[in-house]
Design a protein around this motif. Structure first.
Motif, PDB file in Angstrom:
ATOM      1  N   GLU A  91       1.216  -3.892   2.165  1.00 24.94           N
ATOM      2  CA  GLU A  91       1.237  -4.333   0.769  1.00 24.94           C
ATOM      3  C   GLU A  91       1.308  -3.139  -0.179  1.00 24.94           C
ATOM      4  O   GLU A  91       2.096  -3.147  -1.133  1.00 24.94           O
ATOM      5  N   ARG A  92       0.501  -2.103   0.081  1.00 27.97           N
ATOM      6  CA  ARG A  92       0.519  -0.896  -0.782  1.00 27.97           C
ATOM      7  C   ARG A  92       1.868  -0.190  -0.745  1.00 27.97           C
ATOM      8  O   ARG A  92       2.250   0.460  -1.705  1.00 27.97           O
ATOM      9  N   ASN A  93       2.565  -0.322   0.353  1.00 28.56           N
ATOM     10  CA  ASN A  93       3.843   0.357   0.537  1.00 28.56           C
ATOM     11  C   ASN A  93       4.987  -0.651   0.637  1.00 28.56           C
ATOM     12  O   ASN A  93       5.933  -0.475   1.400  1.00 28.56           O
ATOM     13  N   TYR A  94       4.890  -1.686  -0.196  1.00 31.21           N
ATOM     14  CA  TYR A  94       5.858  -2.778  -0.173  1.00 31.21           C
ATOM     15  C   TYR A  94       7.294  -2.295  -0.350  1.00 31.21           C
ATOM     16  O   TYR A  94       8.199  -2.750   0.356  1.00 31.21           O
ATOM     17  N   LEU A  95       7.531  -1.378  -1.276  1.00 35.17           N
ATOM     18  CA  LEU A  95       8.899  -0.903  -1.524  1.00 35.17           C
ATOM     19  C   LEU A  95       9.496  -0.331  -0.246  1.00 35.17           C
ATOM     20  O   LEU A  95      10.631  -0.644   0.125  1.00 35.17           O
ATOM     21  N   PHE A  96       8.733   0.491   0.454  1.00 32.52           N
ATOM     22  CA  PHE A  96       9.223   1.081   1.695  1.00 32.52           C
ATOM     23  C   PHE A  96       9.521   0.001   2.741  1.00 32.52           C
ATOM     24  O   PHE A  96      10.610  -0.049   3.308  1.00 32.52           O
ATOM     25  N   PHE A  97       8.541  -0.863   3.017  1.00 29.04           N
ATOM     26  CA  PHE A  97       8.707  -1.843   4.080  1.00 29.04           C
ATOM     27  C   PHE A  97       9.757  -2.895   3.738  1.00 29.04           C
ATOM     28  O   PHE A  97      10.504  -3.324   4.613  1.00 29.04           O
ATOM     29  N   SER A  98       9.832  -3.294   2.486  1.00 26.98           N
ATOM     30  CA  SER A  98      10.862  -4.270   2.127  1.00 26.98           C
ATOM     31  C   SER A  98      12.242  -3.652   2.270  1.00 26.98           C
ATOM     32  O   SER A  98      13.189  -4.311   2.694  1.00 26.98           O
ATOM     33  N   VAL A 149       5.869  -7.357  14.728  1.00 28.57           N
ATOM     34  CA  VAL A 149       6.848  -6.803  13.791  1.00 28.57           C
ATOM     35  C   VAL A 149       7.666  -7.928  13.149  1.00 28.57           C
ATOM     36  O   VAL A 149       7.934  -7.907  11.949  1.00 28.57           O
ATOM     37  N   GLY A 150       8.017  -8.944  13.932  1.00 30.43           N
ATOM     38  CA  GLY A 150       8.752 -10.087  13.391  1.00 30.43           C
ATOM     39  C   GLY A 150       7.980 -10.826  12.320  1.00 30.43           C
ATOM     40  O   GLY A 150       8.543 -11.232  11.293  1.00 30.43           O
ATOM     41  N   VAL A 151       6.683 -11.006  12.533  1.00 28.78           N
ATOM     42  CA  VAL A 151       5.848 -11.687  11.541  1.00 28.78           C
ATOM     43  C   VAL A 151       5.725 -10.835  10.274  1.00 28.78           C
ATOM     44  O   VAL A 151       5.785 -11.361   9.158  1.00 28.78           O
ATOM     45  N   VAL A 152       5.572  -9.527  10.430  1.00 23.66           N
ATOM     46  CA  VAL A 152       5.506  -8.641   9.264  1.00 23.66           C
ATOM     47  C   VAL A 152       6.817  -8.728   8.488  1.00 23.66           C
ATOM     48  O   VAL A 152       6.819  -8.831   7.250  1.00 23.66           O
ATOM     49  N   GLU A 153       7.941  -8.698   9.177  1.00 23.29           N
ATOM     50  CA  GLU A 153       9.251  -8.836   8.519  1.00 23.29           C
ATOM     51  C   GLU A 153       9.328 -10.147   7.746  1.00 23.29           C
ATOM     52  O   GLU A 153       9.762 -10.177   6.596  1.00 23.29           O
ATOM     53  N   TRP A 154       8.945 -11.234   8.401  1.00 21.79           N
ATOM     54  CA  TRP A 154       8.977 -12.545   7.761  1.00 21.79           C
ATOM     55  C   TRP A 154       8.122 -12.553   6.493  1.00 21.79           C
ATOM     56  O   TRP A 154       8.543 -13.037   5.450  1.00 21.79           O
ATOM     57  N   TRP A 155       6.926 -11.995   6.597  1.00 15.51           N
ATOM     58  CA  TRP A 155       5.990 -11.962   5.474  1.00 15.51           C
ATOM     59  C   TRP A 155       6.597 -11.200   4.298  1.00 15.51           C
ATOM     60  O   TRP A 155       6.554 -11.663   3.155  1.00 15.51           O
ATOM     61  N   ILE A 156       7.178 -10.061   4.572  1.00 15.69           N
ATOM     62  CA  ILE A 156       7.750  -9.239   3.513  1.00 15.69           C
ATOM     63  C   ILE A 156       9.017  -9.882   2.942  1.00 15.69           C
ATOM     64  O   ILE A 156       9.185  -9.955   1.720  1.00 15.69           O
ATOM     65  N   GLU A 169      -6.157 -12.630   9.065  1.00 20.43           N
ATOM     66  CA  GLU A 169      -6.848 -13.645   9.860  1.00 20.43           C
ATOM     67  C   GLU A 169      -5.895 -14.344  10.815  1.00 20.43           C
ATOM     68  O   GLU A 169      -6.185 -14.486  12.003  1.00 20.43           O
ATOM     69  N   LYS A 170      -4.730 -14.761  10.302  1.00 19.73           N
ATOM     70  CA  LYS A 170      -3.756 -15.479  11.133  1.00 19.73           C
ATOM     71  C   LYS A 170      -3.218 -14.590  12.257  1.00 19.73           C
ATOM     72  O   LYS A 170      -3.216 -14.976  13.426  1.00 19.73           O
ATOM     73  N   VAL A 171      -2.750 -13.404  11.892  1.00 17.35           N
ATOM     74  CA  VAL A 171      -2.148 -12.505  12.874  1.00 17.35           C
ATOM     75  C   VAL A 171      -3.223 -11.938  13.809  1.00 17.35           C
ATOM     76  O   VAL A 171      -3.006 -11.829  15.020  1.00 17.35           O
ATOM     77  N   GLY A 172      -4.379 -11.596  13.255  1.00 21.24           N
ATOM     78  CA  GLY A 172      -5.468 -11.083  14.078  1.00 21.24           C
ATOM     79  C   GLY A 172      -5.880 -12.072  15.154  1.00 21.24           C
ATOM     80  O   GLY A 172      -6.113 -11.702  16.310  1.00 21.24           O
ATOM     81  N   GLU A 173      -5.952 -13.361  14.781  1.00 19.32           N
ATOM     82  CA  GLU A 173      -6.291 -14.396  15.767  1.00 19.32           C
ATOM     83  C   GLU A 173      -5.225 -14.488  16.852  1.00 19.32           C
ATOM     84  O   GLU A 173      -5.543 -14.640  18.031  1.00 19.32           O
ATOM     85  N   LEU A 174      -3.962 -14.404  16.454  1.00 16.54           N
ATOM     86  CA  LEU A 174      -2.871 -14.476  17.434  1.00 16.54           C
ATOM     87  C   LEU A 174      -2.899 -13.274  18.373  1.00 16.54           C
ATOM     88  O   LEU A 174      -2.678 -13.414  19.581  1.00 16.54           O
ATOM     89  N   LEU A 175      -3.183 -12.101  17.833  1.00 15.67           N
ATOM     90  CA  LEU A 175      -3.273 -10.906  18.671  1.00 15.67           C
ATOM     91  C   LEU A 175      -4.429 -11.034  19.655  1.00 15.67           C
ATOM     92  O   LEU A 175      -4.294 -10.737  20.844  1.00 15.67           O
ATOM     93  N   GLU A 176      -5.556 -11.476  19.125  1.00 13.78           N
ATOM     94  CA  GLU A 176      -6.732 -11.653  19.985  1.00 13.78           C
ATOM     95  C   GLU A 176      -6.452 -12.656  21.095  1.00 13.78           C
ATOM     96  O   GLU A 176      -6.790 -12.451  22.256  1.00 13.78           O
ATOM     97  N   ARG A 177      -5.782 -13.734  20.743  1.00 17.67           N
ATOM     98  CA  ARG A 177      -5.455 -14.791  21.710  1.00 17.67           C
ATOM     99  C   ARG A 177      -4.536 -14.273  22.818  1.00 17.67           C
ATOM    100  O   ARG A 177      -4.651 -14.672  23.964  1.00 17.67           O
TER     101      ARG A 177
END
Length: 181
Positions: A91-98, A149-156, A169-177
């Protein structure tokens, strides 16, 4: 660690910001050093003082973010908390990641981003017991890293429709699972 003069740091930040803004507006091949210097409100020689060319500038920006993510996004057992650090960084580096992910500005960066995550997740995979019993650690790490990475892309790409907290919370739960024993 070498202490960087504040003026040098400010100039480099202005150059990087100008470059990323231009990359979000037009194709990398159509960006000139003159465009970057005009946008950053400095002269061309100053850009060359800090970077060899636009390829060097792009490489340095990508390496800086890969390094920062490597230090910031290290799982230590609390998936939601660690994912929160990552989401806040995105989020802080939105310009870069987008620019790098959403506009497909640099496929090389996406590959580095995936590799960074594969290396991190591989340390967390246990294929000797639990839900990943009998799986290949390489396959599990590839799967989870590409999904992350796909979820981060989708989010951005979708303008961050969920807050950083919700995503963590959503991604952390999926990673944990998928990675926890």
């Amino acid at each position: 660690m070498v202490k960087v003069d504040r003026r040098v740091a400010r100039t480099q930040e202005a150059i990087k910001k100008a470059f990323l803004e231009l990359m979000s507006e037009k194709n990398f091949n159509n960006i000139s050093i003159q465009d970057i210097s005009d946008r950053a409100n400095i002269n061309r020689a100053t850009v060359y003082l800090h970077y060899l060319d636009k390829f060097d500038l792009l490489d340095k920006i990508m390496e800086e973010h890969i390094y920062n993510m490597g230090n910031l996004c290290n799982p230590d057992g609390d998936w939601i908390e660690e994912t929160m650090h990552c989401m806040e960084y995105f989020e802080r580096n939105y310009l870069f990641f987008s620019t790098m992910l959403a506009s497909e500005g640099a496929p090389y960066f996406r590959n580095r981003f995936v590799q960074l995550n594969i290396e991190g997740f591989k340390k967390e995979v246990d294929v000797t017991k639990g839900k990943n019993l009998g799986q290949s650690a390489d396959v599990v790490a590839e799967f989870v890293a590409n999904a992350f990475v796909g979820v981060v892309e989708w989010w951005i790409k979708n303008g961050m429709p969920y807050s950083t907290q919700e995503m963590a919370e959503k991604v952390g739960e999926l990673l944990e699972r998928n990675l926890s024993h």
